[in-house]
Design a protein around this motif. Structure first.
Motif, mmCIF file in Angstrom:
data_model
loop_
_atom_site.group_PDB
_atom_site.id
_atom_site.type_symbol
_atom_site.label_atom_id
_atom_site.label_comp_id
_atom_site.label_asym_id
_atom_site.label_seq_id
_atom_site.Cartn_x
_atom_site.Cartn_y
_atom_site.Cartn_z
ATOM 1 N N TYR A 365 -88.279 -35.367 1.910
ATOM 2 C CA TYR A 365 -87.667 -35.621 0.595
ATOM 3 C C TYR A 365 -88.765 -35.818 -0.452
ATOM 4 O O TYR A 365 -88.759 -36.774 -1.213
ATOM 5 C CB TYR A 365 -86.745 -36.833 0.643
ATOM 6 N N TYR A 375 -81.753 -37.536 -5.660
ATOM 7 C CA TYR A 375 -81.327 -37.069 -4.352
ATOM 8 C C TYR A 375 -80.243 -36.000 -4.425
ATOM 9 O O TYR A 375 -79.983 -35.318 -3.430
ATOM 10 C CB TYR A 375 -80.817 -38.252 -3.515
ATOM 11 N N HIS A 460 -78.061 -45.373 5.256
ATOM 12 C CA HIS A 460 -78.825 -46.603 5.046
ATOM 13 C C HIS A 460 -80.187 -46.273 4.438
ATOM 14 O O HIS A 460 -80.846 -45.303 4.856
ATOM 15 C CB HIS A 460 -79.012 -47.343 6.369
ATOM 16 N N PRO A 461 -80.658 -47.044 3.461
ATOM 17 C CA PRO A 461 -81.951 -46.763 2.814
ATOM 18 C C PRO A 461 -83.142 -46.747 3.755
ATOM 19 O O PRO A 461 -84.173 -46.150 3.438
ATOM 20 C CB PRO A 461 -82.082 -47.904 1.788
ATOM 21 N N PHE A 464 -85.073 -43.501 4.498
ATOM 22 C CA PHE A 464 -85.746 -42.771 3.438
ATOM 23 C C PHE A 464 -87.089 -43.372 3.037
ATOM 24 O O PHE A 464 -87.895 -42.689 2.413
ATOM 25 C CB PHE A 464 -84.835 -42.680 2.210
ATOM 26 N N SER A 465 -87.331 -44.606 3.384
ATOM 27 C CA SER A 465 -88.615 -45.216 3.030
ATOM 28 C C SER A 465 -88.861 -46.439 3.900
ATOM 29 O O SER A 465 -87.918 -47.062 4.396
ATOM 30 C CB SER A 465 -88.643 -45.605 1.545
ATOM 31 N N LYS A 466 -90.150 -46.766 4.066
ATOM 32 C CA LYS A 466 -90.530 -47.979 4.784
ATOM 33 C C LYS A 466 -91.844 -48.482 4.211
ATOM 34 O O LYS A 466 -92.661 -47.706 3.704
ATOM 35 C CB LYS A 466 -90.668 -47.712 6.284
ATOM 36 N N ARG A 482 -81.917 -36.174 7.069
ATOM 37 C CA ARG A 482 -82.312 -35.868 5.691
ATOM 38 C C ARG A 482 -82.161 -34.384 5.370
ATOM 39 O O ARG A 482 -81.728 -34.026 4.273
ATOM 40 C CB ARG A 482 -83.742 -36.349 5.449
ATOM 41 N N PRO A 488 -79.479 -42.043 0.128
ATOM 42 C CA PRO A 488 -79.352 -43.506 0.273
ATOM 43 C C PRO A 488 -78.056 -44.000 -0.355
ATOM 44 O O PRO A 488 -77.691 -43.574 -1.458
ATOM 45 C CB PRO A 488 -80.579 -44.043 -0.477
ATOM 46 N N SER A 490 -75.650 -45.891 -2.481
ATOM 47 C CA SER A 490 -75.670 -46.675 -3.714
ATOM 48 C C SER A 490 -74.529 -46.180 -4.593
ATOM 49 O O SER A 490 -74.076 -45.035 -4.456
ATOM 50 C CB SER A 490 -77.007 -46.531 -4.461
ATOM 51 N N ASN A 493 -75.676 -43.043 -6.660
ATOM 52 C CA ASN A 493 -75.703 -41.785 -5.915
ATOM 53 C C ASN A 493 -74.299 -41.293 -5.600
ATOM 54 O O ASN A 493 -74.027 -40.086 -5.644
ATOM 55 C CB ASN A 493 -76.500 -41.957 -4.617
ATOM 56 N N THR A 582 -83.770 -52.731 3.613
ATOM 57 C CA THR A 582 -82.998 -53.098 2.419
ATOM 58 C C THR A 582 -81.706 -53.769 2.846
ATOM 59 O O THR A 582 -80.964 -53.259 3.698
ATOM 60 C CB THR A 582 -82.668 -51.850 1.589
#
Length: 715
Positions: A365, A375, A460-461, A464-466, A482, A488, A490, A493, A582
């Motif tokens: 992504y 996104y 779940h977020p 997509f990132s850590k 993905r 994510p 929200s 989104n 998150t």
């Protein structure tokens, strides 16, 4: 002038390249990708009507036959590099490859900084695909060039600042290999105010004295004529006996055990050694090593100022220049950094088979056209071949669980297909989560394959990132989610997806439902609020409730959350990873607010079968004013929940009459009818009668006959 299929010219200001007019054509991104996944087909009306009509064929229906695009080879690299050398000279300059062709409007600029070869052709196998979504400029260093690293960085900086001034709302991508990656970091450190995205392949930010210092000394000692003598006296030319023997040895053995040198990958194609010697004569190679040393010293002095989003690509077989400790230092220093590993690849990552930079960018992504990642609008659909690889990664699971999909037509008839799913969005699919979301990928595959519908799931977020040092799973674990279009979760989104008329997958039960406890296989953990109904009414979205059944036939839970929390070290680990992730549903109390992340302990069973039943769509179009009332919206919310429970109950009852519920009868059927044949399931018409449908006397004979014909065709 045109050189080897490339448009290249030295520029006095060293900023702007000469770009082919072909590469400046612009197409709308949505139009471009819509055309890339749809093909026209001709339908003849018969002998008396010779006219034809245009239709569209779902390319994902034929993904088994999809082939990777024909790309240029390593030999093409040497051929075009040789063409460069015939007219080489002057200062470093940018060029834009002609084969990049047309790109979509708003495409960001991508600057490629070469590795030790310096030709600027390192992305030759990726030019066409990259050119669809980027404006590509490649930096070329003539063989005789000896520009100091500081001046090279200034050249790149001038280009970056000039283009950023032209398009301040677009990011600038810099792709660098080895030495080029070091230069890219130096540029980013000196320009923290510019929106840069770095993609670094095997970055070299610390000079490896143990390996490279002896090499530099050896090169200093050797006379200039040695490479030519090797070529002439030992026969490193195409067709020479020794070249054939060397190629056989290197192709038949692990290069790592033969020395794993800087040029191990190139020596495997010994016929091109003459070109390689011309690209990197002794003086040029010595200069590149000095350039590496000075560039790495420069970036190490101010690396802490880098603010750019960074993707590091590491080859498992690059041992000469790569320093693993240095990569860990980069991860800790760079604030927005992600690492992806390719354990079976070598130093020249972008020239190897099986590596597609566009696909890597999709997985990570990492593609955006604005200051922040959108996104929805920045998402790029998978190609049929990418979908084929995605589907094949799930092939064993699909064969084991043999999913059966059912949908409901407008008249209430249940069919074994997705015929009841509307093709046009916006549509919201609301259902129950099975353990670990094992139904997710099957839903995505079948909707895309049968209906050409990309299911955009709200996920779940943590996928997509850590953060650096987090114990959350590596991002590569979620590549399949993905590439399948997940975003994510929200409210923003969700709103954007409906506005774009997307097909959205929503699980109100969230993590609590996906990580349920023993005995909670088909229990819903839905919150009290009903906001998705009100948002759906604003866009007139259809709501399709669905139920999934089969988890209890696939695995048995032996260690759930309650059991794990009684074990101190597991309890501490759960608390750590939950804190890293998150937090969702902060306002919920009790079980609904318990979103602790953990991996349930399960043991597999002899595989049963997965069943998915989509209920009748619930219309919200024209009801915006009515559903703006919270009470009426809540009534619809309860209706959706009730329909999901009804779908699950229907499947649990009817699967009892499925003779192919167990894997062994399914295997025998496939062995006798072909493994591509659809495996039968329970009798739908009989199920309709058994489950409390209309009395047969109230069902028209015509409808019954049509229904029986449909069942015979399906089975």
């Amino acid at each position: 002038m045109y050189v080897g299929g490339l448009c290249s010219m030295a520029i006095t200001d060293r900023i702007c390249p000469i770009i082919s007019s072909v590469s400046t054509r612009a197409y709308n991104l949505d139009f471009f990708y819509r055309n890339s996944i749809q093909r026209s087909t001709s339908v003849a009306y018969g002998p008396r009507l010779r006219g034809k009509v245009k239709g569209t064929v779902n390319p994902y229906s034929f993904s088994e036959a999809a082939q990777p695009e024909v790309r240029k080879s390593l030999n093409d690299f040497f051929v075009e590099a040789g063409d460069f050398l015939s007219t080489d000279g002057g200062p470093p300059r940018w060029f834009s490859p002609l084969e990049c062709g047309a790109r979509a409007p708003g495409s960001p600029l991508l600057l490629y900084l070469p590795g030790i070869d310096g030709t600027g052709l390192g992305l030759i196998r990726h030019h066409r695909r990259l050119g669809e979504i980027f404006d590509i400029w490649c930096l070329h260093f003539p063989v005789s060039d000896r520009t100091p690293s500081r001046d090279i960085v200034k050249l790149i900086e001038r280009t970056v600042r000039s283009e950023y001034h032209r398009f301040p709302n677009r990011p600038i991508y810099i792709v660098g290999e080895s030495i080029g990656a070091c230069l890219a970091l130096d540029v980013a450190a000196s320009n923290p105010d510019i929106d840069l995205v770095l993609i670094l392949a095997n970055p070299v930010t610390r000079f490896n004295n143990f390996i490279l210092q002896p090499l530099s000394g050896l090169l200093e000692f050797l006379p200039d004529q040695v490479p030519i003598l090797i070529e002439e006296n030992f026969g490193f030319k195409h067709g020479y006996p020794l070249a054939t023997v060397l190629e056989t040895i290197l192709n038949g053995a692990d290069v790592a055990q033969i020395g794993r040198g800087i040029f191990g990958d190139f020596f495997a194609t010994s016929a091109n050694l003459s070109t390689l010697i011309r690209i990197l004569p002794k003086g040029t190679l010595l200069w590149k090593l000095h350039l590496l040393k000075s560039a790495s010293a420069s970036i190490n002095s101010h690396m802490y100022t880098v603010k750019a989003q960074t993707l590091i690509l590491l080859s498992g077989r690059d041992q000469w220049l790569l320093n693993k400790e240095d990569i860990e230092r980069l991860l800790c220093t760079l604030p927005k950094c992600e690492v992806r590993r390719f354990k079976n690849n070598g130093q020249f990552l972008f020239l190897e088979d099986g590596v597609d930079l566009v696909t890597i960018i999709k997985f990570a992504y990492f593609y955006r056209r604005g200051k922040t990642l959108d996104y929805i609008s920045d998402y790029i659909m998978p190609t049929p071949f990418e979908f084929k690889e995605f589907e094949e990664s799930q092939k064993l699971v699909t064969a084991a669980i043999s999913p059966a999909f059912f949908s409901t037509l407008e008249n209430g008839t249940i069919v074994r297909s997705l015929a009841g799913i509307p093709s046009e969005g916006p549509v919201i699919y609301v259902g129950n989560h099975m353990l670990l979301g094992i139904e997710l990928l099957q839903l995505a595959i079948h909707l895309l394959k049968e209906k050409n519908i990309m299911l955009r799931g709200l996920a779940h977020p943590m996928m997509f990132s850590k953060t650096v040092g987090s114990k959350l799973p590596d991002m590569q674990m979620f590549d399949s989610v993905r590439i399948g279009g997940a975003v994510p979760v929200s409210s923003l989104n969700f709103y954007k997806l409906l506005r774009s008329k997307a097909h959205v997958l929503l699980y109100p039960g969230g993590v609590r439902e996906a990580l349920h406890r023993k005995g909670e296989e088909y229990k819903l953990f839905w919150p009290q609020h009903s906001e998705f109904v009100r948002i759906a009414s604003k866009f007139g979205a259809k709501i399709i409730p669905f139920g999934v059944v089969g988890e209890d036939d696939l695995c048995q839970m032996v260690l759930d959350y309650n059991d794990q929390m009684k074990i101190p070290f597991i309890k501490n680990f759960i608390q750590e990873i939950t804190q890293d992730a998150t937090k969702l549903r902060n306002g919920e109390e009790g079980e609904l607010g318990n979103q602790d992340l953990h991996v349930p302990g399960i043991i597999p069973k002899i595989p049963g079968r997965l069943y998915v039943h989509f209920g009748k769509p619930i219309e919200t179009e024209g009801k915006r004013k009515e559903l703006n009332d919270k009470e009426r919206a809540h009534d619809v919310y309860l209706q959706v929940k009730s329909e999901v429970e009804r779908c699950m109950t229907y499947l649990k009852i009817q699967r009892e009459s499925d003779h192919y519920r167990n894997i062994f009868p399914r295997f025998l059927f496939s062995a006798s009818h072909g493994f591509s044949s659809q495996i039968p399931t329970f009798d739908l018409y009989q199920a309709f009668e058994n489950y409390g449908g209309e009395d047969e006397s109230k069902t028209s004979q015509r409808g019954k006959v049509c229904y029986e014909m449909l069942i015979s065709l399906v089975n």
